[in-house]
Design a protein around this motif. Structure first.
Motif, PDB file in Angstrom:
ATOM      1  N   ILE A   1      20.581   4.946  19.732  1.00 18.71           N
ATOM      2  CA  ILE A   1      20.960   4.424  21.047  1.00 18.71           C
ATOM      3  C   ILE A   1      21.230   5.624  21.942  1.00 18.71           C
ATOM      4  N   GLU A   2      20.446   5.746  22.993  1.00 17.05           N
ATOM      5  CA  GLU A   2      20.639   6.826  23.961  1.00 17.05           C
ATOM      6  C   GLU A   2      21.352   6.254  25.186  1.00 17.05           C
ATOM      7  N   VAL A   3      22.378   6.950  25.627  1.00 17.15           N
ATOM      8  CA  VAL A   3      23.098   6.538  26.825  1.00 17.15           C
ATOM      9  C   VAL A   3      22.809   7.560  27.921  1.00 17.15           C
ATOM     10  N   VAL A   4      22.364   7.061  29.061  1.00 17.80           N
ATOM     11  CA  VAL A   4      22.073   7.895  30.217  1.00 17.80           C
ATOM     12  C   VAL A   4      22.928   7.419  31.386  1.00 17.80           C
ATOM     13  N   CYS A   5      23.036   8.243  32.391  1.00 14.04           N
ATOM     14  CA  CYS A   5      23.661   7.833  33.650  1.00 14.04           C
ATOM     15  C   CYS A   5      22.648   8.161  34.737  1.00 14.04           C
ATOM     16  N   SER A   6      22.033   7.131  35.297  1.00 11.73           N
ATOM     17  CA  SER A   6      20.948   7.326  36.255  1.00 11.73           C
ATOM     18  C   SER A   6      21.424   7.788  37.633  1.00 11.73           C
ATOM     19  N   ASP A   7      22.724   7.773  37.848  1.00 11.79           N
ATOM     20  CA  ASP A   7      23.291   8.211  39.125  1.00 11.79           C
ATOM     21  C   ASP A   7      23.919   9.597  38.930  1.00 11.79           C
ATOM     22  N   PRO A   8      23.235  10.662  39.386  1.00 10.12           N
ATOM     23  CA  PRO A   8      23.754  12.019  39.153  1.00 10.12           C
ATOM     24  C   PRO A   8      25.134  12.261  39.771  1.00 10.12           C
ATOM     25  N   LEU A   9      25.420  11.645  40.904  1.00  3.59           N
ATOM     26  CA  LEU A   9      26.739  11.831  41.525  1.00  3.59           C
ATOM     27  C   LEU A   9      27.830  11.197  40.675  1.00  3.59           C
ATOM     28  N   LEU A  10      27.581  10.003  40.187  1.00  2.39           N
ATOM     29  CA  LEU A  10      28.538   9.328  39.306  1.00  2.39           C
ATOM     30  C   LEU A  10      28.714  10.126  38.012  1.00  2.39           C
TER      31      LEU A  10
ATOM     32  N   ARG B   1      28.321  13.311  37.515  1.00  2.00           N
ATOM     33  CA  ARG B   1      29.095  14.525  37.797  1.00  2.00           C
ATOM     34  C   ARG B   1      30.574  14.210  37.999  1.00  2.00           C
ATOM     35  N   ARG B   2      30.878  13.128  38.714  1.00  2.00           N
ATOM     36  CA  ARG B   2      32.286  12.718  38.914  1.00  2.00           C
ATOM     37  C   ARG B   2      32.950  12.398  37.590  1.00  2.00           C
ATOM     38  N   ARG B   3      32.236  11.698  36.720  1.00  2.00           N
ATOM     39  CA  ARG B   3      32.793  11.369  35.402  1.00  2.00           C
ATOM     40  C   ARG B   3      33.111  12.631  34.611  1.00  2.00           C
ATOM     41  N   LEU B   4      32.182  13.566  34.635  1.00  2.00           N
ATOM     42  CA  LEU B   4      32.384  14.810  33.902  1.00  2.00           C
ATOM     43  C   LEU B   4      33.584  15.574  34.443  1.00  2.00           C
ATOM     44  N   GLN B   5      33.657  15.693  35.745  1.00  2.00           N
ATOM     45  CA  GLN B   5      34.729  16.476  36.367  1.00  2.00           C
ATOM     46  C   GLN B   5      36.085  15.793  36.235  1.00  2.00           C
TER      47      GLN B   5
ATOM     48  N   PRO C   1      26.735  14.930  27.694  1.00  2.00           N
ATOM     49  CA  PRO C   1      28.178  14.735  27.868  1.00  2.00           C
ATOM     50  C   PRO C   1      28.480  13.935  29.135  1.00  2.00           C
ATOM     51  N   ALA C   2      29.446  13.053  29.038  1.00  2.00           N
ATOM     52  CA  ALA C   2      29.963  12.240  30.157  1.00  2.00           C
ATOM     53  C   ALA C   2      29.015  11.145  30.623  1.00  2.00           C
ATOM     54  N   THR C   3      28.027  10.798  29.806  1.00  2.00           N
ATOM     55  CA  THR C   3      27.185   9.652  30.170  1.00  2.00           C
ATOM     56  C   THR C   3      27.828   8.340  29.758  1.00  2.00           C
ATOM     57  N   GLY C   4      28.795   8.387  28.848  1.00  2.00           N
ATOM     58  CA  GLY C   4      29.452   7.170  28.387  1.00  2.00           C
ATOM     59  C   GLY C   4      29.136   6.807  26.953  1.00  2.00           C
ATOM     60  N   LYS C   5      28.471   7.691  26.220  1.00  2.00           N
ATOM     61  CA  LYS C   5      28.086   7.345  24.845  1.00  2.00           C
ATOM     62  C   LYS C   5      29.283   7.152  23.929  1.00  2.00           C
ATOM     63  N   SER C   6      30.351   7.943  24.125  1.00  2.00           N
ATOM     64  CA  SER C   6      31.537   7.782  23.285  1.00  2.00           C
ATOM     65  C   SER C   6      32.215   6.450  23.557  1.00  2.00           C
ATOM     66  N   SER C   7      32.237   6.030  24.806  1.00  2.00           N
ATOM     67  CA  SER C   7      32.834   4.723  25.142  1.00  2.00           C
ATOM     68  C   SER C   7      32.058   3.596  24.481  1.00  2.00           C
ATOM     69  N   VAL C   8      30.730   3.671  24.541  1.00  2.00           N
ATOM     70  CA  VAL C   8      29.908   2.652  23.886  1.00  2.00           C
ATOM     71  C   VAL C   8      30.134   2.704  22.377  1.00  2.00           C
ATOM     72  N   ALA C   9      30.142   3.913  21.804  1.00  2.00           N
ATOM     73  CA  ALA C   9      30.332   4.056  20.356  1.00  2.00           C
ATOM     74  C   ALA C   9      31.654   3.438  19.916  1.00  2.00           C
TER      75      ALA C   9
ATOM     76  N   GLU D   1      27.168  22.576  35.311  1.00  2.00           N
ATOM     77  CA  GLU D   1      26.038  23.486  35.070  1.00  2.00           C
ATOM     78  C   GLU D   1      25.646  23.478  33.592  1.00  2.00           C
ATOM     79  N   ALA D   2      26.618  23.437  32.701  1.00  2.00           N
ATOM     80  CA  ALA D   2      26.320  23.368  31.260  1.00  2.00           C
ATOM     81  C   ALA D   2      25.593  22.080  30.911  1.00  2.00           C
ATOM     82  N   VAL D   3      25.991  20.983  31.534  1.00  2.00           N
ATOM     83  CA  VAL D   3      25.322  19.700  31.292  1.00  2.00           C
ATOM     84  C   VAL D   3      23.886  19.760  31.800  1.00  2.00           C
ATOM     85  N   ARG D   4      23.680  20.377  32.932  1.00  2.00           N
ATOM     86  CA  ARG D   4      22.317  20.521  33.474  1.00  2.00           C
ATOM     87  C   ARG D   4      21.448  21.357  32.523  1.00  2.00           C
ATOM     88  N   ARG D   5      22.022  22.396  31.937  1.00  2.00           N
ATOM     89  CA  ARG D   5      21.275  23.198  30.961  1.00  2.00           C
ATOM     90  C   ARG D   5      20.943  22.367  29.725  1.00  2.00           C
TER      91      ARG D   5
END
Length: 169
Positions: free
Chosen positions: A100-109, A111-115, A9-17, A130-134
């Motif tokens: 197509i897998e979308v990742v966000c290599s910057d954990p701070l970014l 987390r900001r996107r998610l929040q 969640p919040a990596t940007g996959k929906s935006s790309v889709a 925490e749920a995303v980390r799980r």
């Protein structure tokens, strides 16, 4: 063609889709709004609504493919069973499948996107960090060829990369 988006969640996959859906054009079938609709309809959150949402998304994507149109599935797709579901659907319909897998290599970014995100899906609560980390810990290794996009790059660049990846299919 069946295009399967994957990622936390919040990596940007929906935006790309969504942008890819406009560009191709292709129908986008997103799992989160389906699950939220189940909850709004009174299905208890204690039930396996996540699995049910994947099955509903599969039925919708199947209908789109039956019309000879392309479909993009927007879901986390963290486990092999989910990925197999899409391979089986594509095989049944005789269409190519692309992951197509979308990742966000910057954990701070990430987390900001998610929040900071609010997608406006009635009845859907955005997951916590925490749920995303799980969920990250639950990701099973990939056996499929896939394109990996890093959402630290701009959306237009990632959509262009996705189109180039899909062109041979």
């Amino acid at each position: 063609m069946l295009i399967v988006m994957a990622g936390l969640p919040a990596t940007g996959k929906s935006s790309v889709a969504e942008e890819l859906g406009r560009a191709l054009p292709a129908a986008v079938v997103a799992v989160d709004p389906v699950e939220a609709a189940m909850w709004r309809a009174g299905v208890d959150r204690g039930q396996p609504t996540g699995l049910a949402a994947y099955l509903v998304a599969e039925a919708v994507a199947d209908g789109v493919l039956a019309l000879g149109q392309s479909a993009i599935v927007d879901a986390v797709n963290a486990v092999e069973a989910a990925r197999r579901q899409w391979r089986v659907l594509a095989d049944r319909r005789g269409v190519p499948v692309a992951f197509i897998e979308v990742v966000c290599s910057d954990p701070l970014l990430h987390r900001r996107r998610l929040q900071g995100r609010s997608r406006g899906i009635a009845g859907f609560e955005e997951p916590t960090w925490e749920a995303v980390r799980r969920r990250r810990a639950e990701f099973e290794p990939w056996t499929d060829e896939r394109l990996v996009l890093d959402s630290t790059a701009d959306l237009a660049t990632n959509v262009k990369k996705a189109q180039e990846y899909l062109r041979p299919a």
